[in-house]
Design a protein around this motif. Structure first.
Motif, PDB file in Angstrom:
ATOM      1  N   MET A   1       9.326   5.426  17.791  1.00  0.00           N
ATOM      2  CA  MET A   1       8.977   6.163  16.572  1.00  0.00           C
ATOM      3  C   MET A   1       9.288   5.322  15.331  1.00  0.00           C
ATOM      4  O   MET A   1       8.519   5.329  14.370  1.00  0.00           O
ATOM      5  CB  MET A   1       9.722   7.496  16.537  1.00  0.00           C
ATOM      6  N   GLU A   2      10.409   4.598  15.346  1.00  0.00           N
ATOM      7  CA  GLU A   2      10.742   3.718  14.224  1.00  0.00           C
ATOM      8  C   GLU A   2       9.712   2.603  14.097  1.00  0.00           C
ATOM      9  O   GLU A   2       9.271   2.276  12.989  1.00  0.00           O
ATOM     10  CB  GLU A   2      12.140   3.130  14.416  1.00  0.00           C
ATOM     11  N   LYS A   3       9.322   2.036  15.242  1.00  0.00           N
ATOM     12  CA  LYS A   3       8.324   0.976  15.228  1.00  0.00           C
ATOM     13  C   LYS A   3       6.993   1.519  14.703  1.00  0.00           C
ATOM     14  O   LYS A   3       6.322   0.873  13.892  1.00  0.00           O
ATOM     15  CB  LYS A   3       8.137   0.403  16.629  1.00  0.00           C
ATOM     16  N   ARG A   4       6.636   2.715  15.154  1.00  0.00           N
ATOM     17  CA  ARG A   4       5.385   3.327  14.707  1.00  0.00           C
ATOM     18  C   ARG A   4       5.408   3.564  13.198  1.00  0.00           C
ATOM     19  O   ARG A   4       4.415   3.324  12.501  1.00  0.00           O
ATOM     20  CB  ARG A   4       5.159   4.636  15.448  1.00  0.00           C
ATOM     21  N   THR A   5       6.539   4.028  12.667  1.00  0.00           N
ATOM     22  CA  THR A   5       6.669   4.252  11.228  1.00  0.00           C
ATOM     23  C   THR A   5       6.479   2.940  10.467  1.00  0.00           C
ATOM     24  O   THR A   5       5.790   2.903   9.446  1.00  0.00           O
ATOM     25  CB  THR A   5       8.042   4.879  10.902  1.00  0.00           C
ATOM     26  N   ALA A   6       7.084   1.864  10.974  1.00  0.00           N
ATOM     27  CA  ALA A   6       6.942   0.561  10.318  1.00  0.00           C
ATOM     28  C   ALA A   6       5.492   0.081  10.370  1.00  0.00           C
ATOM     29  O   ALA A   6       4.951  -0.430   9.381  1.00  0.00           O
ATOM     30  CB  ALA A   6       7.863  -0.464  10.984  1.00  0.00           C
ATOM     31  N   VAL A   7       4.842   0.269  11.519  1.00  0.00           N
ATOM     32  CA  VAL A   7       3.444  -0.139  11.666  1.00  0.00           C
ATOM     33  C   VAL A   7       2.555   0.671  10.728  1.00  0.00           C
ATOM     34  O   VAL A   7       1.666   0.126  10.072  1.00  0.00           O
ATOM     35  CB  VAL A   7       2.973   0.008  13.137  1.00  0.00           C
ATOM     36  N   GLU A   8       2.817   1.983  10.627  1.00  0.00           N
ATOM     37  CA  GLU A   8       2.013   2.828   9.737  1.00  0.00           C
ATOM     38  C   GLU A   8       2.199   2.434   8.277  1.00  0.00           C
ATOM     39  O   GLU A   8       1.251   2.454   7.502  1.00  0.00           O
ATOM     40  CB  GLU A   8       2.356   4.302   9.943  1.00  0.00           C
ATOM     41  N   ALA A   9       3.426   2.056   7.899  1.00  0.00           N
ATOM     42  CA  ALA A   9       3.668   1.607   6.529  1.00  0.00           C
ATOM     43  C   ALA A   9       2.884   0.324   6.254  1.00  0.00           C
ATOM     44  O   ALA A   9       2.279   0.167   5.183  1.00  0.00           O
ATOM     45  CB  ALA A   9       5.162   1.390   6.295  1.00  0.00           C
ATOM     46  N   GLU A  10       2.885  -0.585   7.223  1.00  0.00           N
ATOM     47  CA  GLU A  10       2.125  -1.828   7.072  1.00  0.00           C
ATOM     48  C   GLU A  10       0.624  -1.536   7.004  1.00  0.00           C
ATOM     49  O   GLU A  10      -0.099  -2.118   6.191  1.00  0.00           O
ATOM     50  CB  GLU A  10       2.416  -2.775   8.234  1.00  0.00           C
ATOM     51  N   MET A  11       0.157  -0.596   7.840  1.00  0.00           N
ATOM     52  CA  MET A  11      -1.258  -0.221   7.829  1.00  0.00           C
ATOM     53  C   MET A  11      -1.638   0.373   6.474  1.00  0.00           C
ATOM     54  O   MET A  11      -2.699   0.058   5.934  1.00  0.00           O
ATOM     55  CB  MET A  11      -1.553   0.784   8.947  1.00  0.00           C
ATOM     56  N   ASP A  12      -0.772   1.224   5.925  1.00  0.00           N
ATOM     57  CA  ASP A  12      -1.044   1.810   4.610  1.00  0.00           C
ATOM     58  C   ASP A  12      -1.162   0.726   3.537  1.00  0.00           C
ATOM     59  O   ASP A  12      -2.024   0.790   2.664  1.00  0.00           O
ATOM     60  CB  ASP A  12       0.045   2.819   4.221  1.00  0.00           C
ATOM     61  N   ALA A  13      -0.278  -0.285   3.615  1.00  0.00           N
ATOM     62  CA  ALA A  13      -0.317  -1.378   2.645  1.00  0.00           C
ATOM     63  C   ALA A  13      -1.628  -2.172   2.781  1.00  0.00           C
ATOM     64  O   ALA A  13      -2.248  -2.540   1.778  1.00  0.00           O
ATOM     65  CB  ALA A  13       0.884  -2.302   2.829  1.00  0.00           C
ATOM     66  N   ILE A  14      -2.055  -2.415   4.016  1.00  0.00           N
ATOM     67  CA  ILE A  14      -3.306  -3.140   4.246  1.00  0.00           C
ATOM     68  C   ILE A  14      -4.492  -2.329   3.723  1.00  0.00           C
ATOM     69  O   ILE A  14      -5.375  -2.863   3.043  1.00  0.00           O
ATOM     70  CB  ILE A  14      -3.491  -3.474   5.743  1.00  0.00           C
ATOM     71  N   ILE A  15      -4.508  -1.029   4.021  1.00  0.00           N
ATOM     72  CA  ILE A  15      -5.596  -0.170   3.547  1.00  0.00           C
ATOM     73  C   ILE A  15      -5.643  -0.184   2.031  1.00  0.00           C
ATOM     74  O   ILE A  15      -6.717  -0.281   1.431  1.00  0.00           O
ATOM     75  CB  ILE A  15      -5.436   1.269   4.094  1.00  0.00           C
ATOM     76  N   GLU A  16      -4.473  -0.125   1.401  1.00  0.00           N
ATOM     77  CA  GLU A  16      -4.425  -0.140  -0.064  1.00  0.00           C
ATOM     78  C   GLU A  16      -5.006  -1.446  -0.623  1.00  0.00           C
ATOM     79  O   GLU A  16      -5.762  -1.443  -1.582  1.00  0.00           O
ATOM     80  CB  GLU A  16      -2.989   0.050  -0.546  1.00  0.00           C
ATOM     81  N   ARG A  17      -4.644  -2.585   0.014  1.00  0.00           N
ATOM     82  CA  ARG A  17      -5.177  -3.879  -0.448  1.00  0.00           C
ATOM     83  C   ARG A  17      -6.690  -3.961  -0.263  1.00  0.00           C
ATOM     84  O   ARG A  17      -7.412  -4.408  -1.145  1.00  0.00           O
ATOM     85  CB  ARG A  17      -4.509  -5.028   0.302  1.00  0.00           C
ATOM     86  N   LEU A  18      -7.174  -3.521   0.887  1.00  0.00           N
ATOM     87  CA  LEU A  18      -8.600  -3.627   1.169  1.00  0.00           C
ATOM     88  C   LEU A  18      -9.433  -2.654   0.336  1.00  0.00           C
ATOM     89  O   LEU A  18     -10.596  -2.928   0.040  1.00  0.00           O
ATOM     90  CB  LEU A  18      -8.867  -3.383   2.656  1.00  0.00           C
ATOM     91  N   ALA A  19      -8.843  -1.521  -0.032  1.00  0.00           N
ATOM     92  CA  ALA A  19      -9.603  -0.475  -0.719  1.00  0.00           C
ATOM     93  C   ALA A  19      -9.502  -0.545  -2.242  1.00  0.00           C
ATOM     94  O   ALA A  19      -9.978   0.344  -2.930  1.00  0.00           O
ATOM     95  CB  ALA A  19      -9.131   0.896  -0.228  1.00  0.00           C
ATOM     96  N   ARG A  20      -8.908  -1.599  -2.759  1.00  0.00           N
ATOM     97  CA  ARG A  20      -8.852  -1.756  -4.221  1.00  0.00           C
ATOM     98  C   ARG A  20     -10.262  -1.766  -4.802  1.00  0.00           C
ATOM     99  O   ARG A  20     -11.204  -2.214  -4.137  1.00  0.00           O
ATOM    100  CB  ARG A  20      -8.179  -3.081  -4.588  1.00  0.00           C
ATOM    101  N   PRO A  21     -10.405  -1.329  -6.048  1.00  0.00           N
ATOM    102  CA  PRO A  21     -11.732  -1.407  -6.669  1.00  0.00           C
ATOM    103  C   PRO A  21     -12.258  -2.846  -6.627  1.00  0.00           C
ATOM    104  O   PRO A  21     -11.549  -3.787  -6.950  1.00  0.00           O
ATOM    105  CB  PRO A  21     -11.478  -0.957  -8.108  1.00  0.00           C
TER     106      PRO A  21
END
Length: 183
Positions: free
Chosen positions: A14-34
């Motif tokens: 669960m801790e690993k999954r939380t870390a992976v999800e945080a990294e995924m959120d950061a990647i999504i944020e970078r890719l989805a910038r205007p």
């Protein structure tokens, strides 16, 4: 003893999954910038040349990372649960597995207005839960529900959420104004 090991292993996953999800959120944020490439946008310009405003190898690597990490984290958790779960239906376990991810949402679209977010992983869309021909079935479900509320279950940052979306005509394309990528 086995229960303690299972709990410790589950907590670690669960801790690993939380870390992976945080990294995924950061990647999504970078890719989805205007002006960015998005989760599935073109990496070439209108003339077919590579875009000069983005680092294409980095974008490709981040997109691969997104698709690989989501599956790996979910599969690891599921394997531990299945391996150590009591047999003969002692426990009623419901595993919700996403089949699509929202990789584009147009501003002012019905999907945006109804609360759907970039990166939401779709578990259930009306009567569609999994199977073959998912894009066609999603489209048919939206068309059949035009003007009527449709129940949607999504995984957002590791949590299941229930949303109600209403497919409808608007100034943009489609009835929802979003794009699903099948997982």
């Amino acid at each position: 003893m086995v229960g303690t090991d299972l709990k410790a292993e589950t907590m670690k996953l669960m801790e690993k999954r939380t870390a992976v999800e945080a990294e995924m959120d950061a990647i999504i944020e970078r890719l989805a910038r205007p002006g960015g490439p998005g989760l599935s946008g073109n990496l070439v310009d209108s003339e077919g040349f590579p875009r000069t405003d983005i680092d294409i190898p980095v974008v490709r690597a981040e997109r691969r990372r997104l698709s690989g990490d989501a599956v790996t984290a979910s599969e690891s958790s599921r394997n531990v649960i299945q391996r150590d779960a009591p047999s003969d239906m002692d426990v009623d376990v419901i595993v919700s597995r996403p089949f699509a991810v929202v990789d584009e949402i147009a501003d002012g679209s019905p999907a945006a207005e109804d609360g759907l977010q970039l990166g939401d992983q779709i578990v259930k869309f009306g009567n569609v839960e999994s199977g073959d021909n998912l894009l066609q079935r999603l489209s048919s479900e939206a068309q059949a529900s035009q003007g009527h509320a449709l129940t949607l279950v999504a995984m957002r940052q590791g949590e299941l959420i229930n949303l109600t979306v209403t497919p409808r005509t608007w100034q943009g394309r489609g009835l929802l104004g979003c794009h699903f990528r099948i997982l």
